[in-house]
Design an enzyme around this catalytic site. Structure first.
Site, short mmCIF file in Angstrom:
data_model
loop_
_atom_site.label_atom_id
_atom_site.label_comp_id
_atom_site.label_asym_id
_atom_site.label_seq_id
_atom_site.Cartn_x
_atom_site.Cartn_y
_atom_site.Cartn_z
N ARG A 194 -48.14 -15.55 48.01
CA ARG A 194 -49.18 -14.71 48.56
C ARG A 194 -50.36 -15.53 48.75
O ARG A 194 -50.96 -15.10 50.01
CB ARG A 194 -49.57 -13.48 47.45
CG ARG A 194 -50.70 -12.44 47.32
CD ARG A 194 -50.37 -11.39 46.46
NE ARG A 194 -51.24 -11.00 46.94
CZ ARG A 194 -52.25 -10.35 45.81
NH1 ARG A 194 -53.33 -11.51 44.92
NH2 ARG A 194 -53.09 -9.81 46.43
N HIS A 246 -51.81 -15.11 52.57
CA HIS A 246 -53.50 -14.29 52.32
C HIS A 246 -54.29 -15.84 53.20
O HIS A 246 -55.32 -15.43 54.02
CB HIS A 246 -54.11 -14.43 50.70
CG HIS A 246 -53.39 -12.90 50.57
ND1 HIS A 246 -54.65 -12.55 49.67
CD2 HIS A 246 -52.86 -12.11 50.41
CE1 HIS A 246 -54.29 -10.94 49.28
NE2 HIS A 246 -52.39 -10.74 49.79
N ASP A 247 -53.79 -17.05 52.92
CA ASP A 247 -54.97 -17.72 54.09
C ASP A 247 -54.56 -18.03 55.58
O ASP A 247 -55.11 -17.77 56.30
CB ASP A 247 -54.39 -19.02 53.91
CG ASP A 247 -54.66 -20.13 54.18
OD1 ASP A 247 -55.66 -20.28 54.84
OD2 ASP A 247 -53.87 -21.01 54.93
N GLY A 295 -56.00 -18.12 60.42
CA GLY A 295 -54.74 -18.71 61.08
C GLY A 295 -54.87 -19.47 59.87
O GLY A 295 -55.52 -19.49 58.15
N ASP A 351 -55.49 -21.97 57.91
CA ASP A 351 -55.93 -23.08 57.52
C ASP A 351 -56.23 -23.76 56.15
O ASP A 351 -57.42 -24.58 56.71
CB ASP A 351 -57.17 -22.78 58.50
CG ASP A 351 -57.75 -21.70 57.66
OD1 ASP A 351 -57.89 -21.16 57.46
OD2 ASP A 351 -58.52 -21.45 58.76
N SER A 403 -58.38 -22.12 54.09
CA SER A 403 -59.81 -21.47 54.30
C SER A 403 -59.66 -20.46 52.74
O SER A 403 -61.03 -20.75 51.84
CB SER A 403 -60.10 -20.14 55.24
OG SER A 403 -58.55 -19.04 54.98
N ASN A 410 -58.54 -10.84 47.28
CA ASN A 410 -58.61 -11.67 46.37
C ASN A 410 -59.06 -11.88 45.50
O ASN A 410 -58.49 -12.15 44.52
CB ASN A 410 -58.67 -12.66 47.08
CG ASN A 410 -57.91 -13.61 49.07
OD1 ASN A 410 -57.21 -12.63 49.11
ND2 ASN A 410 -58.52 -14.06 49.72
N HIS A 449 -42.39 -8.70 48.20
CA HIS A 449 -42.58 -7.66 47.25
C HIS A 449 -42.01 -7.51 45.99
O HIS A 449 -41.86 -6.46 44.98
CB HIS A 449 -43.53 -6.41 47.37
CG HIS A 449 -44.79 -6.68 47.63
ND1 HIS A 449 -45.87 -5.89 48.25
CD2 HIS A 449 -45.70 -7.36 48.35
CE1 HIS A 449 -47.49 -6.07 48.39
NE2 HIS A 449 -47.20 -7.30 48.29
N THR A 450 -40.79 -7.98 46.71
CA THR A 450 -39.52 -7.91 45.61
C THR A 450 -39.52 -9.37 44.40
O THR A 450 -38.99 -8.93 43.31
CB THR A 450 -38.21 -8.58 46.72
OG1 THR A 450 -37.21 -8.40 45.07
CG2 THR A 450 -37.75 -9.69 47.05
N ASP A 506 -41.00 -4.92 41.53
CA ASP A 506 -40.13 -4.60 41.52
C ASP A 506 -39.25 -4.37 39.80
O ASP A 506 -39.02 -5.77 39.54
CB ASP A 506 -39.05 -6.06 42.34
CG ASP A 506 -37.50 -5.83 42.54
OD1 ASP A 506 -36.76 -4.49 42.13
OD2 ASP A 506 -36.83 -6.52 42.91
N THR A 510 -35.84 -7.23 39.84
CA THR A 510 -35.55 -8.08 39.41
C THR A 510 -36.45 -8.77 40.16
O THR A 510 -36.63 -9.24 41.05
CB THR A 510 -34.00 -8.31 40.32
OG1 THR A 510 -33.84 -7.96 41.59
CG2 THR A 510 -33.02 -8.26 39.72
N ASP A 536 -34.49 -11.07 45.78
CA ASP A 536 -33.78 -10.53 46.53
C ASP A 536 -33.83 -9.30 46.92
O ASP A 536 -34.75 -8.73 47.58
CB ASP A 536 -32.24 -10.30 45.47
CG ASP A 536 -33.43 -9.41 44.50
OD1 ASP A 536 -33.95 -8.36 44.58
OD2 ASP A 536 -32.97 -9.22 43.10
#
Length: 322
Positions: free
Chosen positions: A66, A70-71, A76, A78, A80, A98, A197-198, A242, A245, A250
């Site tokens: 994640r 989110h970066d 881009g 970078d 940050s 965040n 998001h699995t 999920d 699992t 997966d």
């Protein structure tokens, strides 16, 4: 003279081909062998630290993946997102997507320390994020891919960019498509990247409205979630994205969507009688296709507006500019 002219034309033609190929390489900007000679032990150093971190806490794999996402969605890829607030800089860590949510910064600090020990001042924090994301997926049983490298680190951050560019868990389908399109990613790539998001967990505050107010959710699933997410308290209580699992990479995320068991509103939007239903169905029934497409999409996402060449810097400490 004729022979000379022919040779000259041939060389000119070959030069054009070479320049054309060079322009493609420059356009791609990144290379899988970027640290081949300057830091040959980079990949093994990062992998070792990520493997240990995920072994200590399975959830950390999702957190590191994640961080990279989110970066990249804010000015881009970078690095940050790693910058702390200071008297001269407002970072992205307190942005709505965040704050009290994005984590794993201490693991990145550890990786950076280990990398600096084997090749000081060479590897960017942005590249460490990209490698750690891949290694996290692999550590949890997912697909692998060749990480493109050569990013440099930003000396600035964008709180406003983090607040506006990262899709909210309340996003509808059109908003999701628009947010990914703004980063040069297609609807198909949005669907497959959502498959991240699995793994991982979400806070009650991000799915409370869904389980109490929405109809496109399996009744038994909503009921099971309410015990850990009361209607007016427990904002920070966690539930797995999920339910089947939660610590294995997966395709159960897509199986859950087909069964109306997506945790977030934005998740279930991918399978809600709309244009993306068929792609979700494909991934729910074919894990190999999901893995292959996810790997390709991660490479493309990792190439969003990287700083290269003389732009940016190689941070010594990922939390602050040099």
């Amino acid at each position: 003279m004729a022979q000379f002219a022919t040779m000259r034309n041939t060389y000119a033609f070959l030069a054009c081909i070479y320049l054309g190929l060079s322009s493609v390489v420059v356009y791609g900007q990144l290379s899988s062998t970027y640290y081949g000679t300057s830091c040959p032990n980079l990949l093994s150093t990062v992998k070792s630290a990520v493997t240990q971190a995920v072994a200590n806490e399975k959830r950390m794999g999702a957190s590191l993946l994640r961080l990279h996402f989110h970066d990249c969605f804010v000015n881009g890829c970078d690095g940050s997102i790693l910058l702390d607030d200071s008297s001269t800089l407002t970072g992205e860590k307190t942005a709505v997507p965040n704050a009290n949510s994005v984590r794993g910064f201490d693991v990145i600090d550890t990786i950076k320390t280990n990398v600096e020990a084997v090749c000081s001042g060479v590897v960017s924090c942005a590249d460490i994020l990209a490698i750690a994301a891949r290694d996290s997926v692999v550590a949890l049983g997912g697909s692998t891919w060749t990480v493109q490298l050569g990013r440099r680190d930003s000396t600035t951050a964008s709180l406003s960019g983090a607040n506006s560019n990262i899709p909210a868990p309340t996003s509808n389908l059109s908003a999701l498509i628009s947010a990914f399109s703004a980063q040069g990613l297609s609807t198909k790539e949005m669907i497959v990247l959502s498959g991240a998001h699995t793994i991982g967990q979400a806070r009650c505050t991000n799915f409370r409205a869904r389980i109490y107010n929405e109809s496109n959710i399996a009744t038994t699933y909503a009921t099971s979630l309410k015990s850990n997410c009361p209607s007016s308290s427990g904002d920070d209580n966690l539930s797995p994205l999920d339910l089947n699992t939660p610590t294995t990479f997966d395709n159960y995320y897509y199986k859950n969507l087909v069964s109306k068991k997506g945790l977030l509103h934005s998740d279930q939007q991918l399978y809600n009688g709309g244009s993306t239903d068929s792609q979700v169905t494909t991934y729910s029934s074919n894990q190999n296709t999901f893995f292959t497409d996810f790997a390709s999409a991660m490479v493309k996402m990792g190439n969003i507006s990287p700083l290269t060449g003389s732009s940016g810097e190689i941070r010594t400490n990922c939390r602050k500019p040099n």
